[in-house]
Design a protein around this motif. Sequence first.
Motif, short mmCIF file in Angstrom:
data_model
loop_
_atom_site.label_atom_id
_atom_site.label_comp_id
_atom_site.label_asym_id
_atom_site.label_seq_id
_atom_site.Cartn_x
_atom_site.Cartn_y
_atom_site.Cartn_z
N HIS A 42 4.20 6.31 8.61
CA HIS A 42 4.65 6.57 9.96
C HIS A 42 6.15 6.33 10.13
CE1 HIS A 42 0.31 6.31 10.79
NE2 HIS A 42 0.57 7.01 11.88
N ALA A 43 6.70 5.38 9.36
CA ALA A 43 8.12 5.04 9.52
C ALA A 43 9.03 6.05 8.84
CB ALA A 43 8.38 3.64 8.97
N PHE A 44 8.59 6.71 7.77
CA PHE A 44 9.47 7.57 6.98
C PHE A 44 8.98 9.01 6.89
CE2 PHE A 44 10.33 3.27 5.60
CZ PHE A 44 11.71 3.24 5.55
N ASP A 45 8.00 9.38 7.69
CA ASP A 45 7.51 10.75 7.75
C ASP A 45 7.01 11.24 6.40
OD1 ASP A 45 8.10 10.96 10.46
OD2 ASP A 45 10.18 11.56 10.05
N TRP A 46 6.46 10.32 5.61
CA TRP A 46 5.81 10.74 4.38
C TRP A 46 4.43 11.29 4.72
CZ3 TRP A 46 7.18 5.50 1.68
CH2 TRP A 46 8.54 5.51 1.35
N ARG A 47 3.89 12.09 3.84
CA ARG A 47 2.65 12.79 4.15
C ARG A 47 1.42 12.01 3.67
NH1 ARG A 47 0.88 18.66 1.87
NH2 ARG A 47 0.97 17.41 0.00
N ARG A 48 1.39 11.63 2.41
CA ARG A 48 0.24 10.92 1.84
C ARG A 48 0.72 9.87 0.88
NH1 ARG A 48 -4.37 14.85 -0.12
NH2 ARG A 48 -3.13 14.84 -2.01
N ALA A 49 -0.09 8.85 0.63
CA ALA A 49 0.26 7.79 -0.31
C ALA A 49 -1.01 7.17 -0.87
CB ALA A 49 1.12 6.73 0.38
N PHE A 50 -0.93 6.67 -2.10
CA PHE A 50 -2.08 5.99 -2.69
C PHE A 50 -1.61 5.00 -3.74
CE2 PHE A 50 -1.60 9.90 -5.24
CZ PHE A 50 -1.55 9.39 -6.53
N VAL A 51 -2.48 4.05 -4.06
CA VAL A 51 -2.24 3.05 -5.10
C VAL A 51 -3.43 3.09 -6.05
CG1 VAL A 51 -2.04 0.59 -5.61
CG2 VAL A 51 -0.86 1.54 -3.63
N VAL A 52 -3.13 3.18 -7.35
CA VAL A 52 -4.17 3.12 -8.38
C VAL A 52 -3.88 1.90 -9.25
CG1 VAL A 52 -4.71 5.58 -8.40
CG2 VAL A 52 -2.87 4.73 -9.83
N LEU A 53 -4.93 1.22 -9.67
CA LEU A 53 -4.81 0.04 -10.52
C LEU A 53 -5.57 0.26 -11.82
CD1 LEU A 53 -5.27 -2.93 -8.01
CD2 LEU A 53 -3.14 -1.90 -8.82
N ALA A 54 -5.06 -0.33 -12.89
CA ALA A 54 -5.70 -0.22 -14.20
C ALA A 54 -6.88 -1.17 -14.26
CB ALA A 54 -4.71 -0.53 -15.31
N GLU A 55 -8.03 -0.66 -14.68
CA GLU A 55 -9.22 -1.48 -14.84
C GLU A 55 -9.40 -1.86 -16.31
OE1 GLU A 55 -11.69 0.16 -11.00
OE2 GLU A 55 -12.53 0.39 -13.01
N PRO A 56 -10.32 -2.78 -16.63
CA PRO A 56 -10.47 -3.23 -18.02
C PRO A 56 -10.72 -2.11 -19.01
CG PRO A 56 -11.63 -4.72 -16.55
CD PRO A 56 -11.15 -3.58 -15.70
N ASP A 57 -11.31 -1.00 -18.58
CA ASP A 57 -11.56 0.09 -19.52
C ASP A 57 -10.33 0.98 -19.74
OD1 ASP A 57 -11.42 1.26 -17.06
OD2 ASP A 57 -13.39 2.23 -17.13
N GLY A 58 -9.20 0.62 -19.11
CA GLY A 58 -7.97 1.37 -19.30
C GLY A 58 -7.79 2.54 -18.37
#
Length: 566
Positions: A42-58
């Motif tokens: 909302h602050a920078f007029d970006w459209r979409r965002a996501f975070v992915v994390l590495a799990e033990p299986d890589g």
Amino acid sequence: MVNTQATESRRELNAIYEVSKTLASSLDVSKTFREALNYLLHAFDWRRAFVVLAEPDGVLRGLCAVGLTREEHQRLQFKSGEGIVGRVYANGIQVIIPDVHSEPLFLNRTGGGDQSPGVSVAMLVTPIHSDRRTVGVLAVDCLNPDLRRGFSNDLQLLKMVSTLMGQALRLHRSVSAAHDSMQDEVRRMGKVLKPNQQIDQVVGISKPMQQVFNQVHQVAPARTTVLLRGESGTGKEVIARAIHNLSPRKREAFVRVNCAALTESLLESELFGHEKGSFTGAQGQRKGRFEMSHGGTLFLDEIGDISASFQAKLLRVLQEREFERVGGSTVVKVDVRLILATNRNLERMVQAGEFRADLYYRINVVSIQLPPLRERRDDIPAMAQLFLERFNHENARTTRFSPGAMRVLTSCYWPGNVRELENCVERTATMAHEDIITDLAFPCKENRCLTQVLHHIEREDAVRPARLSEIPIEEVAMPPTPTPTPAAPAPQSVALDADPADSSALADPSSSAQAADGKPEGERERLIWAMERCGWVQAKAARLLKISPRQMGYALQKNGIEVRKF
């Protein structure tokens, strides 16, 4: 130009402050990361965002996302080195893609490149570092119509945000590791210090349950009759099985009978058996539950619900350990250990003549009182985790509780005890959209708790099944037309101006009959008192005040009383 740069710098500084404040507000990283991304979009007029994390299986899997549907979120899976996200994770460096349509490494796994046809979409991707290693990736995309926008400032901002996220992840994992270590130590010390204070299939580290376990271990080796008492859902059958399994009879049968589920004739046949031709349909001899449990244990549940005539028959069997089958004359002797259970107030039933005093003394040899769940809150986290692990095993899920969710569970009143807790965990886990169950996932956070109305019921007894004949049904008769007398005082009642026939709905609170019933004086106070007593159910409150539901609704409206919705 200088003012524009100063404004942009101030906006970025405010963004870093808000993100850091959000990430420090909770240990639930899924929730705080999502809130931070939502603010940035909302602050920078970006459209979409996501975070992915590495799990033990890589494999990199989505932790949270903003601007993506649930199906798109589920497709957030990348292998190390796969696509733009996988490359950033493998190399640990930031990248800017001015136009994803012209980038061969762009996989378009979530369909983001198809949402704005004919318009260039830029993608900014930065790694998330924790403990000097890459643990995940933060990615955002935004529209770039003329391909001339520079994203250096945006990328620098994302680098600072990813650093804050890495610190939050490190704190979360260190706290989780310390909590797991503490739980392991508690379990280890429990086994070392109290080897005889645990029972299989029963969770109980609280002081009330430890007292129950002591009593179970003390009474199990004897042949003494045991009476288990407690509210419905406290685990009486589980304790009965534990007593049997700890007794010398553990290799013999454990037979259970629910006395409340059978009529008197069926219960007699079920317990004592019957001879051939003793009644219609009795085509052969049948052994009863007493004979089937010979040498073992017979558990009679809901013993307080049997009829008065059957109480006399049961008393003879308990005293003599012998009986005759229905329709037979041969005496059958049995060696049975009896365990009985009830959620009724037997002492009050004896005083009211509903339960035989001699039978009461016969079955109340050793009494074990099982505490309700609200009096053993220390056991709730372990029990909830046990139910969740069972749900995950049966449904191939990896759901887990957040600290906030566990606080909700431990603070609930739980009128339904363990049965209600198991129901709540299964229902919430089934309807959870993510693998982490937060405090907002519970229906009670939106005033939709299925048993919240039970929390307002005042009961001296446990939640017990009421027979149809025990349900009080009061007919509210229309009040007689008062005879006008000059000296009659004006009634302090609910004056239903819209309906003159209902003008005497509530009696005068100053009268002697009402002064003795404990109800507050004043029309508004009496209405609120009745609604609170009845869980804010208008029909019940109307019966309590002996008025019609129509009168009740008008009285509430007249006095400006807002009805609570559960």
